[in-house]
Motif scaffolding. Structure first.
Motif, short mmCIF file in Angstrom:
data_model
loop_
_atom_site.label_atom_id
_atom_site.label_comp_id
_atom_site.label_asym_id
_atom_site.label_seq_id
_atom_site.Cartn_x
_atom_site.Cartn_y
_atom_site.Cartn_z
N GLN A 1 0.83 -1.20 0.00
CA GLN A 1 0.00 0.00 0.00
C GLN A 1 0.86 1.26 0.00
OE1 GLN A 1 -2.69 0.44 3.35
NE2 GLN A 1 -4.03 1.81 2.19
N GLY B 1 2.10 2.03 -3.45
CA GLY B 1 1.13 2.04 -4.54
C GLY B 1 1.19 0.81 -5.40
N LYS C 1 4.99 -4.35 -10.02
CA LYS C 1 3.92 -3.43 -9.61
C LYS C 1 2.58 -4.10 -9.84
CE LYS C 1 1.77 1.09 -10.55
NZ LYS C 1 1.64 1.55 -9.15
#
Length: 349
Positions: A43, A46, A65
């Motif tokens: 978190q 991102g 990611k």
């Protein structure tokens, strides 16, 4: 009067909400969950996670990611090159989120956002297979949710991974890659090369025969007459920023070691020059999608053939596409890719 009008509008909106179907309500709830980072260990960043990879030459970090949340549909994207970057896939952001498909960008070791050790011995297919396995474990992917997607060189990597670790895979996607470098070269020499203007091919071969691969004239000819027809069928001045960034970020040590110095095939001392798994495809049992494109550097008929060699295959043809059909034939590429993922997830494949 204003109050009456206000309450009338509110009542109509209320009725509209009441009449919403259960599926549309579920979609809203799914989308809320899809974008929720609460209590996730990525978190703070991102969705970005640097994953340590053990190699024979030490521990290095690779960049990943995460986009979205879905417990049963998680796609790990293996980019091409070798030595290019995840940026080749940024068009996926326009299509997969609304289908609630979770996916992972990933720069392989040596690529731009990951560590780039200066050791050519690391650019080895079997070592990359073990790297993918370590990434899978670190991301919590398993046979009930793990879709492995590989394009071009990434297609080589995902086939090789599946031949060793397919028990971990829910669905396999081989995009724009054949199962034999020799067959790729044959198609390039006998089908694609003759399509070039004779004077252009003659000049390209002069540079090829002299191994003058860095000559600006050679590169200009390749880009103008080969890339624009078989890599991405969009005028170069209109190429998406994501593609330009990936080309700018290529690690040529990785690329030349494995692919070779030529822009017109796999040549020289390239470690992938003799790669061929055609006779092993029958061992792949997991649901498999192969994606080919009409104007690709890879023979689309070979891609279709792969889908018949694996035990549980499907073929997706992109009639307007080339090697990067996620950009130049999105009309066919994304619906076919999404349908495969959802069909496997729902048991309809």
């Amino acid at each position: 009067m204003k109050n009456i009008l206000f309450f009338s509008i509110a009542f109509i909106l209320f009725l509209g909400c009441k009449e919403a179907t259960n599926s549309s309500k579920a979609k809203v709830i799914e989308n809320c969950t899809y974008w929720d980072f609460t209590d996730r260990d990525d978190q703070f960043t991102g969705g970005i996670k640097m994953i340590p990879i053990e190699t024979p030459k030490g521990t290095f970090n690779v960049w990943t990611k995460r986009i979205g949340n879905n417990p049963t549909m998680k796609v790990l994207l293996l980019h091409g090159g070798p030595g290019f970057s995840h940026e080749l896939f940024e068009s996926f952001d326009g299509y997969l989120p609304q289908e609630n498909i979770e996916y992972y960008y990933y720069d392989q070791l040596g690529s731009y956002y990951s560590d780039q050790p200066n050791d050519l011995s690391l650019w080895d297919l079997d070592r990359f297979v073990e790297e993918v396995e370590q990434v899978r474990v670190a991301l919590g992917l398993h046979k009930d949710n793990f879709y492995l997607y590989g394009q071009s060189w990434g297609g080589i990597l995902c086939m090789q991974y599946a031949l060793k670790y397919q028990d971990n895979i829910k669905g396999l996607i081989i995009s724009n890659m054949v199962a034999s470098i020799a067959d790729y070269m044959k198609y390039s020499d006998e089908v694609l090369a003759p399509q070039l203007p004779p004077e252009v091919l003659e000049e390209i071969m002069i540079y090829e025969n002299k191994e003058d691969y860095q000559n600006k004239r050679y590169l200009d000819l390749i880009v103008e007459h080969y890339y624009s027809k078989h890599i991405l069928r969009i005028p170069m001045e209109q190429w998406p920023n994501s593609i330009n960034r990936s080309f700018a970020h290529v690690n040529y040590d990785v690329y030349v070691t494995m692919q070779g110095p030529s822009e017109f095939g796999v040549k020289g001392d390239a470690t992938l020059k003799d790669w061929d798994v055609k006779d092993q495809l029958h061992k792949i049992t997991v649901p498999t999608l192969t994606i080919g494109a009409e104007y690709d550097t890879m023979d689309p008929k070979h891609m279709e053939w792969i889908s018949t060699e694996v035990q549980n295959g499907r073929y997706l043809h992109c009639p307007n596409g080339s090697h990067l059909s996620q950009y130049d034939d999105q009309e066919h590429f994304f619906p076919g890719l999404i349908k495969f993922i959802i069909d496997v997830d729902s048991g309809a494949f």
